[in-house]
Design a protein around this motif. Structure first.
Motif, short mmCIF file in Angstrom:
data_model
loop_
_atom_site.label_atom_id
_atom_site.label_comp_id
_atom_site.label_asym_id
_atom_site.label_seq_id
_atom_site.Cartn_x
_atom_site.Cartn_y
_atom_site.Cartn_z
N THR A 112 14.07 39.64 66.95
CA THR A 112 13.32 40.15 65.80
C THR A 112 14.02 41.30 65.11
O THR A 112 14.04 41.39 63.89
CB THR A 112 11.93 40.62 66.26
OG1 THR A 112 11.27 39.53 66.89
CG2 THR A 112 11.11 41.12 65.10
N GLU A 113 14.65 42.19 65.88
CA GLU A 113 15.20 43.42 65.34
C GLU A 113 16.28 43.19 64.31
O GLU A 113 16.36 43.88 63.30
CB GLU A 113 15.75 44.25 66.50
CG GLU A 113 16.38 45.57 66.09
CD GLU A 113 15.33 46.61 65.76
OE1 GLU A 113 15.67 47.58 65.07
OE2 GLU A 113 14.18 46.45 66.19
N ASP A 114 17.14 42.20 64.53
CA ASP A 114 18.35 42.09 63.73
C ASP A 114 18.41 40.85 62.86
O ASP A 114 19.43 40.56 62.26
CB ASP A 114 19.59 42.11 64.66
CG ASP A 114 19.66 43.39 65.48
OD1 ASP A 114 19.86 43.28 66.70
OD2 ASP A 114 19.50 44.47 64.90
N GLU A 171 13.58 38.21 57.94
CA GLU A 171 12.14 38.29 58.05
C GLU A 171 11.59 36.98 58.59
O GLU A 171 12.10 35.89 58.31
CB GLU A 171 11.52 38.58 56.68
CG GLU A 171 11.85 39.96 56.15
CD GLU A 171 11.19 40.21 54.80
OE1 GLU A 171 10.95 39.22 54.07
OE2 GLU A 171 10.91 41.38 54.49
N GLU A 193 7.44 41.38 63.77
CA GLU A 193 7.94 41.64 62.42
C GLU A 193 7.57 43.05 61.98
O GLU A 193 8.36 43.74 61.33
CB GLU A 193 7.36 40.61 61.45
CG GLU A 193 7.79 40.80 60.00
CD GLU A 193 9.27 40.60 59.78
OE1 GLU A 193 9.76 41.02 58.71
OE2 GLU A 193 9.95 40.04 60.66
N TYR A 224 7.18 45.60 63.96
CA TYR A 224 8.10 46.49 64.68
C TYR A 224 9.46 46.52 63.98
O TYR A 224 10.05 47.58 63.81
CB TYR A 224 8.27 46.01 66.12
CG TYR A 224 9.41 46.68 66.85
CD1 TYR A 224 9.27 47.96 67.37
CD2 TYR A 224 10.63 46.02 67.00
CE1 TYR A 224 10.33 48.58 68.01
CE2 TYR A 224 11.69 46.64 67.64
CZ TYR A 224 11.54 47.91 68.15
OH TYR A 224 12.59 48.53 68.77
N ARG A 225 9.95 45.36 63.57
CA ARG A 225 11.25 45.30 62.90
C ARG A 225 11.27 46.13 61.63
O ARG A 225 12.25 46.78 61.30
CB ARG A 225 11.60 43.84 62.58
CG ARG A 225 13.04 43.64 62.09
CD ARG A 225 13.25 42.25 61.55
NE ARG A 225 12.54 42.07 60.28
CZ ARG A 225 13.03 42.47 59.11
NH1 ARG A 225 14.18 43.11 59.04
NH2 ARG A 225 12.33 42.26 58.00
N ARG A 226 10.13 46.16 60.91
CA ARG A 226 10.06 46.86 59.64
C ARG A 226 9.78 48.36 59.80
O ARG A 226 9.81 49.10 58.81
CB ARG A 226 8.96 46.25 58.76
CG ARG A 226 9.19 44.79 58.37
CD ARG A 226 8.13 44.34 57.40
NE ARG A 226 8.18 42.90 57.16
CZ ARG A 226 7.41 42.26 56.27
NH1 ARG A 226 6.54 42.95 55.55
NH2 ARG A 226 7.49 40.96 56.11
#
Length: 240
Positions: A5-7, A10, A47, A49-51
């Protein structure tokens, strides 16, 4: 899934859900929606968390983004369960004062990292809904729009009119004194989902940690969080 998810790009599933929210809001402009939280699942959490910014200052619990990520899957699952069950407890925000350049300061609230993630979760639900209520001439705090674009649009409009007046207005200490009951009533016009309204209520009443003491103001909202007023609801000034 969380490891990627991190890299990565979306989430397509999340984007599809946001498009569905937007379509429903556009189709029913007078409806208050009661079934929004069901969109929120573990992919939505990932998602969010990623943002969420990873380099911001920690909140009252001193937990960093790196520490939260050490048990990311478990932390997100726990956060999702508590949010939907109503057992999530919003911690006080840590308040700092930022100089405004005119001798005054602006109070900024710093939530915990976990709280920032959950605020992003809710923002991702509300944003596509309220985007449908904005006029095209509104620019403040909207996704995909910038201050430079606003100035360009203003320049084109003034050029077409052959000039005109520009009035710059600001409500002094608006966010420090805004009526919470008014905000809740405004929110209910479009959102009556119990999970979301309960969380927003908890954030409004979470309290502020300043100089070692926790205070619980009866009016106003903390500035600086992911779901700070400019990111939730439209107002005549386009920024809530």
């Amino acid at each position: 899934m969380m490891g990627d998810t991190e890299d990565t790009m979306e989430s397509r599933d999340v984007l599809t859900k946001q498009q569905r929210i937007a379509q429903n809001a556009r189709r029913d402009p007078e409806v208050s929606f009661s079934s929004l939280a069901y969109h929120i699942d573990m992919e939505w959490m990932g998602e969010a968390y990623r943002r969420t910014r990873k380099d911001a200052a920690p909140g009252v619990d001193e937990q960093t983004a790196e520490q939260f990520a050490e048990a990311l899957e478990n932390n997100l699952a726990s956060l999702l369960e508590r949010a939907k069950a109503g057992s999530y407890r919003a911690p006080p925000v840590r308040r700092v004062h930022i100089p405004k350049g005119n001798g005054e300061t602006r109070p900024i609230g710093i939530p915990t990292f976990e709280d920032k993630v959950l605020q992003r979760v809710v923002t991702m639900v509300l944003e596509p809904l309220y985007e449908q209520d904005f006029l095209d001439c509104s620019w403040g705090f909207r996704p995909g729009r910038s201050a430079h674009q606003a100035l360009e649009a203003l320049w084109h409009q003034l050029t077409a009119m052959g000039g005109g007046w520009i009035i710059d207005l600001d409500i002094r200490k608006f966010f420090d004194t805004v009526s919470r009951s008014h905000l809740r009533e405004f929110l209910k016009k479009r959102v009556c989902d119990g999970v979301l309204t309960r969380l927003i209520g908890k954030w409004l009443n979470a309290g502020v940690l300043e100089e070692g003491q926790v205070h619980y103001p009866e009016r106003g909202t903390p500035q600086g969080g992911v779901i700070a007023p400019p990111t939730i609801l439209p107002t005549p000034s386009s920024v809530w």
